[in-house]
Design a protein around this motif. Structure first.
Motif, PDB file in Angstrom:
ATOM      1  N   LEU A 207     -21.481   5.865  15.927  1.00  0.00           N
ATOM      2  CA  LEU A 207     -20.539   4.787  16.273  1.00  0.00           C
ATOM      3  C   LEU A 207     -20.164   3.929  15.074  1.00  0.00           C
ATOM      4  O   LEU A 207     -19.141   3.253  15.089  1.00  0.00           O
ATOM      5  N   TRP A 208     -20.989   3.917  14.044  1.00  0.00           N
ATOM      6  CA  TRP A 208     -20.870   2.901  12.992  1.00  0.00           C
ATOM      7  C   TRP A 208     -19.631   3.038  12.122  1.00  0.00           C
ATOM      8  O   TRP A 208     -19.084   2.051  11.637  1.00  0.00           O
ATOM      9  N   HIS A 209     -19.203   4.287  11.873  1.00  0.00           N
ATOM     10  CA  HIS A 209     -18.101   4.469  10.906  1.00  0.00           C
ATOM     11  C   HIS A 209     -16.774   3.866  11.391  1.00  0.00           C
ATOM     12  O   HIS A 209     -15.903   3.595  10.574  1.00  0.00           O
ATOM     13  N   ALA A 210     -16.639   3.667  12.695  1.00  0.00           N
ATOM     14  CA  ALA A 210     -15.358   3.187  13.214  1.00  0.00           C
ATOM     15  C   ALA A 210     -15.154   1.681  12.966  1.00  0.00           C
ATOM     16  O   ALA A 210     -14.171   1.294  12.311  1.00  0.00           O
ATOM     17  N   PRO A 211     -16.073   0.821  13.428  1.00  0.00           N
ATOM     18  CA  PRO A 211     -15.895  -0.607  13.126  1.00  0.00           C
ATOM     19  C   PRO A 211     -15.970  -0.921  11.635  1.00  0.00           C
ATOM     20  O   PRO A 211     -15.231  -1.790  11.144  1.00  0.00           O
ATOM     21  N   VAL A 212     -16.824  -0.224  10.906  1.00  0.00           N
ATOM     22  CA  VAL A 212     -16.877  -0.458   9.455  1.00  0.00           C
ATOM     23  C   VAL A 212     -15.564   0.003   8.823  1.00  0.00           C
ATOM     24  O   VAL A 212     -15.017  -0.670   7.940  1.00  0.00           O
ATOM     25  N   GLY A 213     -15.029   1.125   9.294  1.00  0.00           N
ATOM     26  CA  GLY A 213     -13.746   1.612   8.779  1.00  0.00           C
ATOM     27  C   GLY A 213     -12.644   0.567   8.899  1.00  0.00           C
ATOM     28  O   GLY A 213     -11.805   0.428   7.996  1.00  0.00           O
ATOM     29  N   ALA A 214     -12.630  -0.160  10.003  1.00  0.00           N
ATOM     30  CA  ALA A 214     -11.617  -1.208  10.178  1.00  0.00           C
ATOM     31  C   ALA A 214     -11.799  -2.314   9.143  1.00  0.00           C
ATOM     32  O   ALA A 214     -10.816  -2.822   8.577  1.00  0.00           O
ATOM     33  N   GLU A 215     -13.043  -2.696   8.878  1.00  0.00           N
ATOM     34  CA  GLU A 215     -13.302  -3.745   7.871  1.00  0.00           C
ATOM     35  C   GLU A 215     -12.900  -3.266   6.476  1.00  0.00           C
ATOM     36  O   GLU A 215     -12.342  -4.037   5.684  1.00  0.00           O
ATOM     37  N   VAL A 216     -13.185  -2.021   6.172  1.00  0.00           N
ATOM     38  CA  VAL A 216     -12.829  -1.466   4.866  1.00  0.00           C
ATOM     39  C   VAL A 216     -11.300  -1.393   4.740  1.00  0.00           C
ATOM     40  O   VAL A 216     -10.739  -1.694   3.680  1.00  0.00           O
ATOM     41  N   ALA A 217     -10.635  -1.022   5.813  1.00  0.00           N
ATOM     42  CA  ALA A 217      -9.168  -0.963   5.786  1.00  0.00           C
ATOM     43  C   ALA A 217      -8.584  -2.342   5.478  1.00  0.00           C
ATOM     44  O   ALA A 217      -7.621  -2.470   4.723  1.00  0.00           O
ATOM     45  N   ARG A 218      -9.188  -3.364   6.047  1.00  0.00           N
ATOM     46  CA  ARG A 218      -8.720  -4.722   5.799  1.00  0.00           C
ATOM     47  C   ARG A 218      -9.016  -5.155   4.368  1.00  0.00           C
ATOM     48  O   ARG A 218      -8.132  -5.618   3.646  1.00  0.00           O
TER      49      ARG A 218
ATOM     50  N   MET B 109       0.842  -1.202   0.000  1.00  0.00           N
ATOM     51  CA  MET B 109       0.000   0.000   0.000  1.00  0.00           C
ATOM     52  C   MET B 109       0.879   1.253   0.000  1.00  0.00           C
ATOM     53  O   MET B 109       1.820   1.374   0.765  1.00  0.00           O
ATOM     54  N   ASN B 110       0.518   2.154  -0.872  1.00  0.00           N
ATOM     55  CA  ASN B 110       1.313   3.357  -1.084  1.00  0.00           C
ATOM     56  C   ASN B 110       0.681   4.526  -0.318  1.00  0.00           C
ATOM     57  O   ASN B 110      -0.526   4.766  -0.397  1.00  0.00           O
ATOM     58  N   ARG B 111       1.510   5.255   0.425  1.00  0.00           N
ATOM     59  CA  ARG B 111       1.008   6.308   1.314  1.00  0.00           C
ATOM     60  C   ARG B 111       0.258   7.400   0.550  1.00  0.00           C
ATOM     61  O   ARG B 111      -0.787   7.871   0.995  1.00  0.00           O
ATOM     62  N   ASP B 112       0.785   7.793  -0.612  1.00  0.00           N
ATOM     63  CA  ASP B 112       0.124   8.859  -1.370  1.00  0.00           C
ATOM     64  C   ASP B 112      -1.232   8.424  -1.909  1.00  0.00           C
ATOM     65  O   ASP B 112      -2.191   9.192  -1.900  1.00  0.00           O
ATOM     66  N   GLU B 113      -1.291   7.169  -2.356  1.00  0.00           N
ATOM     67  CA  GLU B 113      -2.580   6.612  -2.803  1.00  0.00           C
ATOM     68  C   GLU B 113      -3.602   6.642  -1.678  1.00  0.00           C
ATOM     69  O   GLU B 113      -4.765   6.995  -1.879  1.00  0.00           O
ATOM     70  N   LEU B 114      -3.121   6.240  -0.508  1.00  0.00           N
ATOM     71  CA  LEU B 114      -4.008   6.185   0.661  1.00  0.00           C
ATOM     72  C   LEU B 114      -4.521   7.587   1.000  1.00  0.00           C
ATOM     73  O   LEU B 114      -5.712   7.792   1.258  1.00  0.00           O
ATOM     74  N   LEU B 115      -3.628   8.561   0.977  1.00  0.00           N
ATOM     75  CA  LEU B 115      -4.019   9.947   1.269  1.00  0.00           C
ATOM     76  C   LEU B 115      -5.045  10.447   0.250  1.00  0.00           C
ATOM     77  O   LEU B 115      -6.088  10.994   0.612  1.00  0.00           O
ATOM     78  N   GLN B 116      -4.748  10.236  -1.035  1.00  0.00           N
ATOM     79  CA  GLN B 116      -5.651  10.745  -2.076  1.00  0.00           C
ATOM     80  C   GLN B 116      -7.010  10.071  -2.011  1.00  0.00           C
ATOM     81  O   GLN B 116      -8.052  10.729  -2.128  1.00  0.00           O
ATOM     82  N   ALA B 117      -7.020   8.764  -1.811  1.00  0.00           N
ATOM     83  CA  ALA B 117      -8.295   8.033  -1.770  1.00  0.00           C
ATOM     84  C   ALA B 117      -9.112   8.447  -0.551  1.00  0.00           C
ATOM     85  O   ALA B 117     -10.342   8.581  -0.636  1.00  0.00           O
ATOM     86  N   THR B 118      -8.440   8.660   0.568  1.00  0.00           N
ATOM     87  CA  THR B 118      -9.173   9.053   1.781  1.00  0.00           C
ATOM     88  C   THR B 118      -9.747  10.452   1.629  1.00  0.00           C
ATOM     89  O   THR B 118     -10.899  10.709   1.990  1.00  0.00           O
TER      90      THR B 118
ATOM     91  N   GLU C 208     -10.307  -3.345   1.600  1.00  0.00           N
ATOM     92  CA  GLU C 208      -9.983  -2.516   0.443  1.00  0.00           C
ATOM     93  C   GLU C 208      -8.537  -2.046   0.446  1.00  0.00           C
ATOM     94  O   GLU C 208      -8.008  -1.698  -0.597  1.00  0.00           O
ATOM     95  N   TRP C 209      -7.923  -2.008   1.612  1.00  0.00           N
ATOM     96  CA  TRP C 209      -6.551  -1.518   1.711  1.00  0.00           C
ATOM     97  C   TRP C 209      -5.561  -2.589   2.134  1.00  0.00           C
ATOM     98  O   TRP C 209      -4.395  -2.296   2.370  1.00  0.00           O
ATOM     99  N   ASP C 210      -6.074  -3.830   2.277  1.00  0.00           N
ATOM    100  CA  ASP C 210      -5.216  -4.974   2.605  1.00  0.00           C
ATOM    101  C   ASP C 210      -4.386  -4.759   3.861  1.00  0.00           C
ATOM    102  O   ASP C 210      -3.256  -5.257   3.956  1.00  0.00           O
ATOM    103  N   ILE C 211      -4.919  -4.010   4.795  1.00  0.00           N
ATOM    104  CA  ILE C 211      -4.198  -3.832   6.053  1.00  0.00           C
ATOM    105  C   ILE C 211      -4.471  -5.040   6.942  1.00  0.00           C
ATOM    106  O   ILE C 211      -5.626  -5.388   7.195  1.00  0.00           O
ATOM    107  N   GLU C 212      -3.383  -5.693   7.337  1.00  0.00           N
ATOM    108  CA  GLU C 212      -3.511  -6.933   8.114  1.00  0.00           C
ATOM    109  C   GLU C 212      -3.046  -6.746   9.548  1.00  0.00           C
ATOM    110  O   GLU C 212      -3.204  -7.631  10.380  1.00  0.00           O
ATOM    111  N   ASP C 213      -2.449  -5.593   9.816  1.00  0.00           N
ATOM    112  CA  ASP C 213      -1.925  -5.290  11.144  1.00  0.00           C
ATOM    113  C   ASP C 213      -3.108  -5.081  12.103  1.00  0.00           C
ATOM    114  O   ASP C 213      -3.820  -4.081  12.021  1.00  0.00           O
TER     115      ASP C 213
END
Ligand code: DGI
Ligand code: FE
Ligand code: FE
Ligand code: FE
Length: 187
Positions: A81-92, A1-10, A94-99
């Motif tokens: 409250l909803w955007h936080a737990p959903v955000g974690a699922e999307v990070a996993r 995952m590329n930091r600039d891509e992440l910034l632009q997409a967010t 759509e962004w392949d974050i496994e940490d």
């Protein structure tokens, strides 16, 4: 995952004001991470993504909560409250974050939870104290965050619980459990 891509997409997911908030959360989180000697790059990624789903329509958030088997009780508490737990699922997904620590920092950034990791505390606090925030009592939390993350998290949780009670709103149980746990931690 590329930091600039992440910034632009967010940036594309957010309003200009919320994007500025996100950048300030990232700066604050990086600064706190360096101070307590945890990896600032991981803090930055969690901060960038923490409000990724903030403006998703309710039906989209509800669909993710159901499909990902997130706690169904979320649906009977504040929509905020909803955007936080959903955000974690999307990070996993759509962004392949496994940490898992990054994912948990996103997941619990609104409610907190018992036994938060240092990274979770930092994202929770950075969201609360970033320089654009004007909550009553935020300056005290800013001061505490300079010396003791646990005391700062406890104070932020107290403020939020009092704020919700004063407005006649429900308090999500995890927020109360987080506050009780933090009381034990700071003893
Ligand atoms: O997304 P942000 O606005 O940057 O901040 P956030 O994710 O911390 O959202 C905070 C809002 O959620 C805040 O106005 C309080 C509200 N809220 C509603 N119910 C609860 C809650 N916050 C906590 N911690 N616990 C709740 O039960
Ligand atoms: Fe948020
Ligand atoms: Fe918050
Ligand atoms: Fe935020």
């Amino acid at each position: 995952m590329n930091r600039d891509e992440l910034l632009q997409a967010t940036k594309k997911q957010l309003t200009p004001a919320r994007w500025e908030h996100t950048l300030r959360v990232a700066d604050t989180a990086v600064r706190l991470a360096k101070r307590v000697k945890i990896d600032p790059d991981r803090a930055e990624i969690a901060a960038i993504l923490h409000d990724y789903c903030k403006f998703w329509p309710d039906n989209e958030l509800i669909s993710w909560i159901k499909t990902c088997h997130l706690p169904p009780d979320l649906l009977s508490y504040n929509k905020e409250l909803w955007h936080a737990p959903v955000g974690a699922e999307v990070a996993r997904k759509e962004w392949d974050i496994e940490d898992e620590d990054i994912l948990n920092a996103i997941r619990y950034h609104t409610t907190g939870r018992p036994r938060m990791s240092e990274l979770e505390k930092i994202i929770f606090l950075a969201d609360y104290i970033e320089p654009g925030r004007r909550f009553p009592g935020v300056d005290r939390v800013r001061e505490l965050a300079e010396s003791d993350l646990d005391q700062a998290v406890l104070q932020a949780l107290n403020n939020t619980i009092i704020f919700l009670i004063e407005r006649g709103q429900k308090v999500y149980p995890l927020t109360l459990l987080a506050r009780n746990d933090m009381l034990d931690q700071v003893k």
